[in-house]
Design an enzyme around this catalytic site. Structure first.
Site, PDB file in Angstrom:
ATOM      1  N   ILE A  60       0.855  -1.187   0.000  1.00  0.00           N
ATOM      2  CA  ILE A  60       0.000   0.000   0.000  1.00  0.00           C
ATOM      3  C   ILE A  60       0.891   1.237   0.000  1.00  0.00           C
ATOM      4  O   ILE A  60       1.836   1.327   0.796  1.00  0.00           O
ATOM      5  CB  ILE A  60      -1.020  -0.001   1.166  1.00  0.00           C
ATOM      6  CG1 ILE A  60      -1.907   1.242   1.071  1.00  0.00           C
ATOM      7  CG2 ILE A  60      -0.352  -0.115   2.522  1.00  0.00           C
ATOM      8  CD1 ILE A  60      -3.233   1.102   1.784  1.00  0.00           C
ATOM      9  N   ALA A  61       0.593   2.145  -0.914  1.00  0.00           N
ATOM     10  CA  ALA A  61       1.462   3.306  -1.109  1.00  0.00           C
ATOM     11  C   ALA A  61       0.714   4.595  -0.790  1.00  0.00           C
ATOM     12  O   ALA A  61      -0.099   5.059  -1.587  1.00  0.00           O
ATOM     13  CB  ALA A  61       1.974   3.319  -2.556  1.00  0.00           C
TER      14      ALA A  61
ATOM     15  N   GLU B 252       4.699   9.909   0.397  1.00  0.00           N
ATOM     16  CA  GLU B 252       5.417  10.502  -0.735  1.00  0.00           C
ATOM     17  C   GLU B 252       6.641  11.232  -0.199  1.00  0.00           C
ATOM     18  O   GLU B 252       6.708  11.516   1.003  1.00  0.00           O
ATOM     19  CB  GLU B 252       4.493  11.490  -1.464  1.00  0.00           C
ATOM     20  CG  GLU B 252       3.275  10.799  -2.030  1.00  0.00           C
ATOM     21  CD  GLU B 252       2.374  11.715  -2.859  1.00  0.00           C
ATOM     22  OE1 GLU B 252       2.675  12.925  -2.957  1.00  0.00           O
ATOM     23  OE2 GLU B 252       1.401  11.189  -3.409  1.00  0.00           O
TER      24      GLU B 252
ATOM     25  N   ALA C 134       5.264  14.121   1.655  1.00  0.00           N
ATOM     26  CA  ALA C 134       4.034  13.975   2.464  1.00  0.00           C
ATOM     27  C   ALA C 134       3.967  12.603   3.110  1.00  0.00           C
ATOM     28  O   ALA C 134       3.758  11.596   2.430  1.00  0.00           O
ATOM     29  CB  ALA C 134       2.805  14.194   1.589  1.00  0.00           C
ATOM     30  N   GLY C 135       4.187  12.587   4.431  1.00  0.00           N
ATOM     31  CA  GLY C 135       4.059  11.341   5.186  1.00  0.00           C
ATOM     32  C   GLY C 135       2.961  11.497   6.224  1.00  0.00           C
ATOM     33  O   GLY C 135       1.842  11.021   6.058  1.00  0.00           O
TER      34      GLY C 135
ATOM     35  N   PRO D  11      -7.550   1.522  13.225  1.00  0.00           N
ATOM     36  CA  PRO D  11      -7.378   0.832  14.521  1.00  0.00           C
ATOM     37  C   PRO D  11      -6.645  -0.506  14.379  1.00  0.00           C
ATOM     38  O   PRO D  11      -5.708  -0.804  15.131  1.00  0.00           O
ATOM     39  CB  PRO D  11      -8.814   0.649  15.012  1.00  0.00           C
ATOM     40  CG  PRO D  11      -9.570   1.763  14.374  1.00  0.00           C
ATOM     41  CD  PRO D  11      -8.938   1.954  13.023  1.00  0.00           C
TER      42      PRO D  11
ATOM     43  N   GLU E 278      -4.723  -1.533  11.895  1.00  0.00           N
ATOM     44  CA  GLU E 278      -3.350  -1.380  11.397  1.00  0.00           C
ATOM     45  C   GLU E 278      -2.414  -0.949  12.532  1.00  0.00           C
ATOM     46  O   GLU E 278      -1.282  -1.425  12.639  1.00  0.00           O
ATOM     47  CB  GLU E 278      -3.322  -0.349  10.262  1.00  0.00           C
ATOM     48  CG  GLU E 278      -4.065  -0.848   9.028  1.00  0.00           C
ATOM     49  CD  GLU E 278      -4.315   0.219   7.972  1.00  0.00           C
ATOM     50  OE1 GLU E 278      -5.097  -0.055   7.063  1.00  0.00           O
ATOM     51  OE2 GLU E 278      -3.734   1.322   8.073  1.00  0.00           O
TER      52      GLU E 278
ATOM     53  N   GLY F  71      29.377  -5.281  24.843  1.00  0.00           N
ATOM     54  CA  GLY F  71      29.817  -5.132  23.451  1.00  0.00           C
ATOM     55  C   GLY F  71      29.148  -6.110  22.506  1.00  0.00           C
ATOM     56  O   GLY F  71      28.894  -5.779  21.340  1.00  0.00           O
TER      57      GLY F  71
ATOM     58  N   GLY G 209       2.023   5.909  11.064  1.00  0.00           N
ATOM     59  CA  GLY G 209       1.694   7.146  11.781  1.00  0.00           C
ATOM     60  C   GLY G 209       2.699   7.314  12.904  1.00  0.00           C
ATOM     61  O   GLY G 209       2.862   6.408  13.739  1.00  0.00           O
TER      62      GLY G 209
HETATM   63  C1  LIG Z   1      10.686   1.147   6.973  1.00  0.00           C
HETATM   64  C2  LIG Z   1       9.495   1.979   6.611  1.00  0.00           C
HETATM   65  C3  LIG Z   1       8.398   1.367   6.017  1.00  0.00           C
HETATM   66  C4  LIG Z   1       7.301   2.130   5.623  1.00  0.00           C
HETATM   67  N1  LIG Z   1       6.267   1.518   4.969  1.00  0.00           N
HETATM   68  C5  LIG Z   1       5.302   2.303   4.403  1.00  0.00           C
HETATM   69  C6  LIG Z   1       4.321   1.725   3.552  1.00  0.00           C
HETATM   70  O1  LIG Z   1       4.281   0.502   3.323  1.00  0.00           O
HETATM   71  N2  LIG Z   1       3.415   2.539   2.966  1.00  0.00           N
HETATM   72  C7  LIG Z   1       3.412   3.894   3.176  1.00  0.00           C
HETATM   73  O2  LIG Z   1       2.569   4.583   2.616  1.00  0.00           O
HETATM   74  N3  LIG Z   1       4.330   4.468   3.994  1.00  0.00           N
HETATM   75  C8  LIG Z   1       5.280   3.711   4.599  1.00  0.00           C
HETATM   76  N4  LIG Z   1       6.226   4.289   5.396  1.00  0.00           N
HETATM   77  C9  LIG Z   1       6.203   5.731   5.601  1.00  0.00           C
HETATM   78  C10 LIG Z   1       5.798   6.140   7.005  1.00  0.00           C
HETATM   79  O3  LIG Z   1       4.441   5.875   7.233  1.00  0.00           O
HETATM   80  C11 LIG Z   1       6.159   7.624   7.170  1.00  0.00           C
HETATM   81  O4  LIG Z   1       7.576   7.700   7.197  1.00  0.00           O
HETATM   82  C12 LIG Z   1       5.565   8.228   8.408  1.00  0.00           C
HETATM   83  O5  LIG Z   1       4.170   8.341   8.302  1.00  0.00           O
HETATM   84  C13 LIG Z   1       6.162   9.625   8.712  1.00  0.00           C
HETATM   85  O6  LIG Z   1       6.093  10.439   7.594  1.00  0.00           O
HETATM   86  P1  LIG Z   1       7.415  11.214   7.120  1.00  0.00           P
HETATM   87  O7  LIG Z   1       8.505  10.240   7.019  1.00  0.00           O
HETATM   88  O8  LIG Z   1       7.062  12.005   5.930  1.00  0.00           O
HETATM   89  O9  LIG Z   1       7.758  12.185   8.337  1.00  0.00           O
HETATM   90  P2  LIG Z   1       7.198  13.674   8.516  1.00  0.00           P
HETATM   91  O10 LIG Z   1       5.730  13.677   8.336  1.00  0.00           O
HETATM   92  O11 LIG Z   1       8.002  14.601   7.679  1.00  0.00           O
HETATM   93  O12 LIG Z   1       7.531  13.939  10.064  1.00  0.00           O
HETATM   94  C14 LIG Z   1       8.781  14.454  10.520  1.00  0.00           C
HETATM   95  C15 LIG Z   1       8.661  14.691  12.032  1.00  0.00           C
HETATM   96  O13 LIG Z   1       7.638  15.666  12.275  1.00  0.00           O
HETATM   97  C16 LIG Z   1       6.717  15.167  13.223  1.00  0.00           C
HETATM   98  N5  LIG Z   1       5.385  15.676  12.963  1.00  0.00           N
HETATM   99  C17 LIG Z   1       4.703  15.662  11.808  1.00  0.00           C
HETATM  100  N6  LIG Z   1       3.479  16.199  11.959  1.00  0.00           N
HETATM  101  C18 LIG Z   1       3.388  16.545  13.280  1.00  0.00           C
HETATM  102  C19 LIG Z   1       2.379  17.145  14.071  1.00  0.00           C
HETATM  103  N7  LIG Z   1       1.205  17.464  13.570  1.00  0.00           N
HETATM  104  N8  LIG Z   1       2.654  17.364  15.387  1.00  0.00           N
HETATM  105  C20 LIG Z   1       3.837  17.023  15.917  1.00  0.00           C
HETATM  106  N9  LIG Z   1       4.835  16.461  15.216  1.00  0.00           N
HETATM  107  C21 LIG Z   1       4.612  16.219  13.920  1.00  0.00           C
HETATM  108  C22 LIG Z   1       6.755  13.659  13.015  1.00  0.00           C
HETATM  109  O14 LIG Z   1       6.247  12.991  14.158  1.00  0.00           O
HETATM  110  C23 LIG Z   1       8.234  13.439  12.809  1.00  0.00           C
HETATM  111  O15 LIG Z   1       8.891  13.397  14.055  1.00  0.00           O
HETATM  112  C24 LIG Z   1       7.296   3.532   5.860  1.00  0.00           C
HETATM  113  C25 LIG Z   1       8.386   4.132   6.477  1.00  0.00           C
HETATM  114  C26 LIG Z   1       9.481   3.385   6.833  1.00  0.00           C
HETATM  115  C27 LIG Z   1      10.653   4.095   7.454  1.00  0.00           C
END
Ligand SMILES: Cc1cc2nc3c(=O)[nH]c(=O)nc-3n(C[C@H](O)[C@H](O)[C@H](O)COP(=O)(O)OP(=O)(O)OC[C@H]3O[C@@H](n4cnc5c(N)ncnc54)[C@H](O)[C@@H]3O)c2cc1C
Length: 387
Positions: free
Chosen positions: A124-125, A128, A131-132, A245, A247, A345, A369
Site C-alpha cells: 500500500i502506497a 510521498e 508527504a508522510g 485501529p 493497522e 559489546g 503514523g
Molecule cells: C521502513 C518503513 C516502512 C514504511 N512503509 C510504508 C508503507 O508501506 N506505505 C506507506 O505509505 N508508507 C510507509 N512508510 C512511511 C511512514 O508511514 C512515514 O515515514 C511516516 O508516516 C512519517 O512520515 P514522514 O517520514 O514524511 O515524516 P514527517 O511527516 O516529515 O515527520 C517528521 C517529524 O515531524 C513530526 N510531525 C509531523 N506532523 C506533526 C504534528 N502534527 N505534530 C507534531 N509532530 C509532527 C513527526 O512525528 C516526525 O517526528 C514507511 C516508512 C518506513 C521508514
C-alpha cells in the site's frame, strides 16, 4: 505472570505450526535475506501453500475465514523470531482487507485468491517524498479521462513490499481541488506501462524487508482499477481512517512480542556471562533493570490483549489503538536499549539477535503514523484539538 486468556487450543496448535514454519522456512535464511535486502520470493509461495496468507479472508477467496487472533499469532511469532523481513502482515491484514471491504465483486475475485496463494504480493502506497504524516498533502493524482480511464502521475516512497509487489493500492487524488475529500484508492499492477519501481532503500534496520520508491508516469488505469468503483471515488480517506485501529494495533502486537523476546534472550545471556567471576545476573542493577522491563512489558501485554479482544468485537476505537501503538513502541525501543546495554559489546554485534532487534525496533515509532501523530489523535479524542 498474568496468564493470557485470548487463545483457544486451536489457536495454540496454530501457533505451534506457524512457529515450525518460521523455524524451517524463514529463520535459517533471514541473515542472507538481510544481506541481499529482500526475502526470497519462494517464501511467499510456501506461506501461501501452507494457508498462512490472507487467513482471515472468506473461503471463496482462498482464505480460511480465521478470526483475527490467528493473525495476532502470526505477528507475534514473526516478531519473536526477529524475522522482520517478512511482510506477510501488511499483505494479509492491510492490503487484502481493503480489497475485501471496499472492492467490487470483480476486484475481490481477481485479486484476493492470488494474494492468498502468494502468486501476488501486496503493498500500500500512501507516503510521498514530501508527504508522510500530512497525507492530505499528497501530490499523486489519478485524473479521469473522457473515456472513463484514469491517468496516474506521481511518486511514492518508503513502500513496504514495494520491490516485490505485484499489486499496489495507491492513494491518489482524483479531485485535487477537494483536498482529503478528493482522494481515492487505485489498484496498480506490476508491469503496467508507466509504473516503475525505484531502488530498494537502505535502512538502519529491517534490512531483509524490501522498502522501495515507486514512480507513476501517465499510468493509464481502466475504471476497474478504482477500488470499489465509482461508489468509492473520492472516499479514499474515509476508507483509510476506518482501517486505522487494526493497522495500528498490529504494530503494537509486534512491539510487545519483540520486547518480550528481547527480555528472554537477555535473561539467558546474563545468567551465562561472567564478569568479575560472577554472572552478570548477580548484579542488582541487572536484576532490577530486567524486573522493571518485565513489569512494563507485562502491563503492555494486558493492554494489548484487551485491544485484541475489542478488535475482534469491532469495538476498538482509533484513539485507543493509537495509545497502544505509541506506548508499546516507545517501550519496545526502551527495552531494546536496556537489553543491548546488558549484553555489553556483544549487544552491538550484528550476529546477536539483540543487536538486530535494537535496529529493527526504531522504525516502529515512525511508520504507521508517527508516535507524535498518535498523540494528536489521542488529544482529539480528549477534546483537546489543536487550533
Ligand atoms: C521502513 C518503513 C516502512 C514504511 N512503509 C510504508 C508503507 O508501506 N506505505 C506507506 O505509505 N508508507 C510507509 N512508510 C512511511 C511512514 O508511514 C512515514 O515515514 C511516516 O508516516 C512519517 O512520515 P514522514 O517520514 O514524511 O515524516 P514527517 O511527516 O516529515 O515527520 C517528521 C517529524 O515531524 C513530526 N510531525 C509531523 N506532523 C506533526 C504534528 N502534527 N505534530 C507534531 N509532530 C509532527 C513527526 O512525528 C516526525 O517526528 C514507511 C516508512 C518506513 C521508514
Amino acid at each position: 505472570m498474568i496468564e493470557r486468556t485470548l487463545f483457544s487450543s486451536d489457536h495454540q496448535a496454530f501457533r505451534d505450526s506457524f512457529r515450525k514454519f518460521i523455524d524451517k522456512e524463514i529463520a535459517p535464511f533471514h541473515a542472507d535475506w538481510e544481506d541481499q535486502g529482500y526475502v526470497a520470493r519462494e517464501v511467499w509461495n510456501k506461506a501461501g501453500e501452507n494457508g498462512f496468507l490472507g487467513m482471515s479472508m472468506p473461503e471463496q477467496y482462498g482464505g480460511s475465514e480465521a478470526d483475527k487472533l490467528y493473525s495476532v499469532i502470526q505477528f507475534e511469532e514473526v516478531a519473536r523470531a526477529g524475522c522482520t523481513g517478512i511482510g506477510f502482515s501488511l499483505h494479509s491484514e492491510i492490503v487484502a482487507p481493503y480489497i475485501l471491504h471496499y472492492g467490487t465483486p470483480e476486484q475481490k475475485a481477481k485479486y484476493l485468491p492470488k494474494l492468498a496463494t502468494g502468486e501476488m504480493i501486496g503493498a500500500i502506497a500512501m507516503s510521498e517524498p514530501a508527504a508522510g504524516s500530512d497525507l492530505q498533502g499528497i501530490k499523486t493524482t489519478a485524473i479521469e479521462q473522457p473515456d472513463g480511464s484514469y491517468l496516474l502521475n506521481g511518486s511514492k516512497t518508503f513502500i513496504t513490499n514495494g520491490w516485490h509487489a505485484d499489486l499496489v493500492i495507491v492513494v491518489a487524488k482524483t479531485n485535487p481541488a477537494a483536498g482529503g475529500k478528493g482522494t481515492s484508492l487505485m489498484l496498480v499492477e506490476r508491469g503496467m506501462p508507466g509504473f516503475s519501481v525505484g531502488k530498494r532503500l537502505k535502512k538502519v534496520g529491517m534490512k531483509a524487508q524490501d522498502t522501495s520508491e515507486l514512480f507513476f508516469d501517465n499510468v493509464r488505469l481502466g475504471p476497474e482499477h478504482l477500488l470499489g468503483g465509482k461508489a468509492h471515488e473520492n472516499r479514499g480517506f474515509i476508507c483509510l481512517m476506518e482501517q486505522l485501529p487494526w493497522e495500528r494495533l498490529q504494530i503494537a502486537i509486534s512491539a510487545v512480542a519483540s520486547a518480550q523476546a528481547a527480555i528472554d534472550w537477555t535473561v539467558d545471556y546474563v545468567k551465562e556471562r561472567k564478569v568479575f567471576g560472577a554472572p552478570v545476573a548477580s548484579f542488582q542493577n541487572t536484576r532490577f533493570t530486567l524486573a522493571e522491563l518485565q513489569t512494563e512489558v507485562q502491563v503492555a501485554q494486558v493492554f494489548v490483549d484487551k485491544c485484541c479482544e475489542l478488535i475482534c468485537q469491532d469495538k476498538l476505537d482509533t484513539a485507543t489503538a493509537s495509545m497502544a501503538k505509541y506506548w508499546t513502541t516507545d517501550l519496545q525501543c526502551k527495552v531494546m536499549d536496556e537489553c543491548v546495554q546488558l549484553f555489553g559489546g556483544y549487544g552491538y554485534m550484528w550476529e546477536y539477535p539483540i543487536a538486530r532487534a535494537y535496529a529493527d525496533a526504531r522504525v516502529q515509532r515512525i511508520y504507521g503514523g508517527t508516535n507524535e501523530i498518535m498523540k494528536e489523535v489521542i488529544t482529539r479524542a480528549m477534546g483537546l484539538a489543536a487550533k
